[in-house]
Design an enzyme around this catalytic site. Structure first.
Site, PDB file in Angstrom:
ATOM      1  N   ARG A 260       6.126  -3.944  10.048  1.00  0.00           N
ATOM      2  CA  ARG A 260       6.854  -5.225  10.213  1.00  0.00           C
ATOM      3  C   ARG A 260       8.074  -5.067  10.700  1.00  0.00           C
ATOM      4  NH1 ARG A 260       5.195  -8.084   4.152  1.00  0.00           N
ATOM      5  NH2 ARG A 260       3.147  -7.781   4.326  1.00  0.00           N
ATOM      6  N   ARG A 275      12.655  -2.314   2.022  1.00  0.00           N
ATOM      7  CA  ARG A 275      12.156  -3.244   3.346  1.00  0.00           C
ATOM      8  C   ARG A 275      12.354  -2.294   4.365  1.00  0.00           C
ATOM      9  NH1 ARG A 275      12.210  -8.763   3.733  1.00  0.00           N
ATOM     10  NH2 ARG A 275      13.586  -8.857   1.695  1.00  0.00           N
ATOM     11  N   GLU A 347      10.062  -8.161  -6.255  1.00  0.00           N
ATOM     12  CA  GLU A 347       8.659  -8.450  -5.709  1.00  0.00           C
ATOM     13  C   GLU A 347       7.756  -6.974  -5.452  1.00  0.00           C
ATOM     14  OE1 GLU A 347       5.872  -9.937  -2.015  1.00  0.00           O
ATOM     15  OE2 GLU A 347       8.111 -10.642  -2.149  1.00  0.00           O
ATOM     16  N   SER A 350       2.325 -10.088  -3.955  1.00  0.00           N
ATOM     17  CA  SER A 350       2.031 -11.477  -3.713  1.00  0.00           C
ATOM     18  C   SER A 350       0.413 -11.902  -3.599  1.00  0.00           C
ATOM     19  CB  SER A 350       2.600 -12.015  -2.558  1.00  0.00           C
ATOM     20  OG  SER A 350       4.011 -11.926  -2.632  1.00  0.00           O
ATOM     21  N   ARG A 387       7.140   0.405  -3.015  1.00  0.00           N
ATOM     22  CA  ARG A 387       8.080  -0.322  -4.102  1.00  0.00           C
ATOM     23  C   ARG A 387       7.402   0.166  -5.246  1.00  0.00           C
ATOM     24  NH1 ARG A 387       9.751  -6.322  -2.385  1.00  0.00           N
ATOM     25  NH2 ARG A 387      10.743  -5.861  -0.252  1.00  0.00           N
TER      26      ARG A 387
END
Length: 424
Positions: A260, A275, A347, A350, A387
């Site tokens: 990403r 990130r 987070e 999801s 994560r």
């Protein structure tokens, strides 16, 4: 593609959804575009019918020895008009498709209204935040002190927001991948390893394009893109297919790297692994019958939670509000793990239900005894590996800076129980 019938029949509901999402999309052009399209189709059909009639008349006149040149000229003019209208119709369809492609999914009735992520609703909590009799460090301080992470050399090799995992950190990452895949296999997910590069049609099918095009890594001079998540290639496995009703649900899992660009996120989470431009993930994807959609979504969420439970990591479940739900999702739960180094929940997964939104774009249907229609697609991370690595390092740290390996992962680490300073 957004359901054009819903726009025609219930424009008010669509506009209410856009307001709930705080999405600024002007639908005022839709009615005129849709009517123009219908008018052009009707006019073109009439012209083709007239041309057919006149062409038959030419044959009859030729048999009678009559002069057909004037009527031939008229038929040619009709053909020119048809060609002109076809061009207008093509442009009209293109404009309409562009408008529809930019409209997000309708929200599930249970998605709460809200203005930002601050309005997300906590629906469950598991375990208490980890406490220590010393001041806990974050994963960056832990990892660099033990020689587990090298951000400087990663920046030399690739750039910012990359990391070289070293020694036991690399082994722990690999252990997490194998552990998650094994658990999901127990839960009934069929494992695949899809391409990590996809074409534009695949990105469109799952809703990444056109909305999030700037956030993708594009291979210059081609229609290829690095995947942002395994959701894209796995969902598109069945693009343009009609599945048998008795096949459903189809449950897949896939480990992939994810890429990403994080466009627009500069300044956010620049420290450490939270990130990154490249990270690993295990993804679950379901194709289900519409009537089973809600139950299958809840099951997938529980399947993702099972990873956290087995790792004995504190976490909570958040139901995302209307302003925070992704473009393609109708309903979404975020699993947030406790990170002692940040003293916050972050987070880690999801779990989204897309209804028939992705299936309409990717043309994934089902057919069987009960009828036919579009499948519903559901997916969720089980989990984001980087994560999870962060969560293990921070929650299992010792006062001397070493890391205890969770019981569930020890078999994947050769029964090693402790991570210490690396020797190379």
């Amino acid at each position: 593609m957004f359901d054009v019938k819903l726009l025609r029949d219930d424009l008010e509901s669509v506009e209410a959804m856009l307001r709930a999402r705080h999405a600024k999309i002007d639908l005022s052009a839709f009615a005129a575009l849709d009517q123009r399209r219908r008018d052009l189709i009707k006019e073109t059909d009439n012209l083709k019918s007239e041309r057919k009639t006149q062409s038959k008349k030419i044959g009859q006149m030729m048999k009678a020895g009559e002069d057909v040149e004037p009527i031939k000229a008229e038929v040619a003019k009709i053909g020119d008009r048809i060609k002109e209208r076809d061009g207008e119709l093509s442009q009209c369809n293109s404009d309409l498709d562009e408008l529809l492609a930019g409209i997000p999914n309708m929200l599930d009735a249970s998605t709460p209204a809200g203005n930002s992520e601050d309005d997300n609703v906590q629906v469950a909590i598991h375990g208490e935040p980890t406490t220590f009799d010393f001041k806990p460090k974050d994963h960056v301080d832990l990892g660099t002190a033990l020689g587990l992470m090298d951000f400087e050399r990663a920046a030399k090799v690739a750039g910012a927001r990359f990391c070289v995992l070293r020694g036991d950190a690399a082994r722990l990452e690999r252990a997490l991948i194998n552990f998650m895949c094994d658990v999901h296999r127990e839960q009934g997910y069929f494992e695949v390893m899809p391409p990590f590069i996809v074409n534009g049609d695949s990105m469109f099918g799952t809703g990444q394009f056109p909305k999030m095009k700037e956030d993708s890594f594009h291979l210059a001079g081609s229609d290829y893109h690095l995947i942002p998540t395994a959701e894209v290639p796995v969902t598109n496995i069945h693009r343009d297919e009609i599945l048998k009703e008795n096949q459903l649900p189809l449950n897949y899992q896939a480990f992939t790297p994810c890429f990403r660009s994080e466009a627009g996120s500069y300044g956010r989470d620049t420290r450490g692994l939270i990130r990154q431009h490249q990270f690993n993930k295990v993804e679950m994807v379901k194709f289900v019958l519409p009537e089973n959609s809600e139950a299958e979504h809840e099951k997938l969420r529980d399947d993702a939670e099972e990873i956290l439970r087995r790792l004995e990591l504190p976490y909570r479940v958040m139901l995302l509000c209307s302003a925070d739900v992704s473009f393609a999702a109708a309903k979404c739960y975020d699993l947030e793990v406790w990170l002692p180094g940040q003293q916050a929940y972050r987070e880690i997964s999801s779990c989204s239900n897309f209804g028939d939104f992705q299936a309409r774009r990717a043309k994934i249907r089902y057919k069987g005894a009960s009828g036919k229609g579009l499948v519903h697609t559901i997916n969720g991370s089980g989990l984001a590996i980087g994560r999870t690595l962060v969560a293990v390092l921070e929650n299992y740290q010792n006062a001397d800076g070493t890391i205890r390996i969770p019981d569930a992962l020890q078999p994947y680490m050769g029964n090693q129980t402790l991570i210490q300073k690396q020797s190379i």
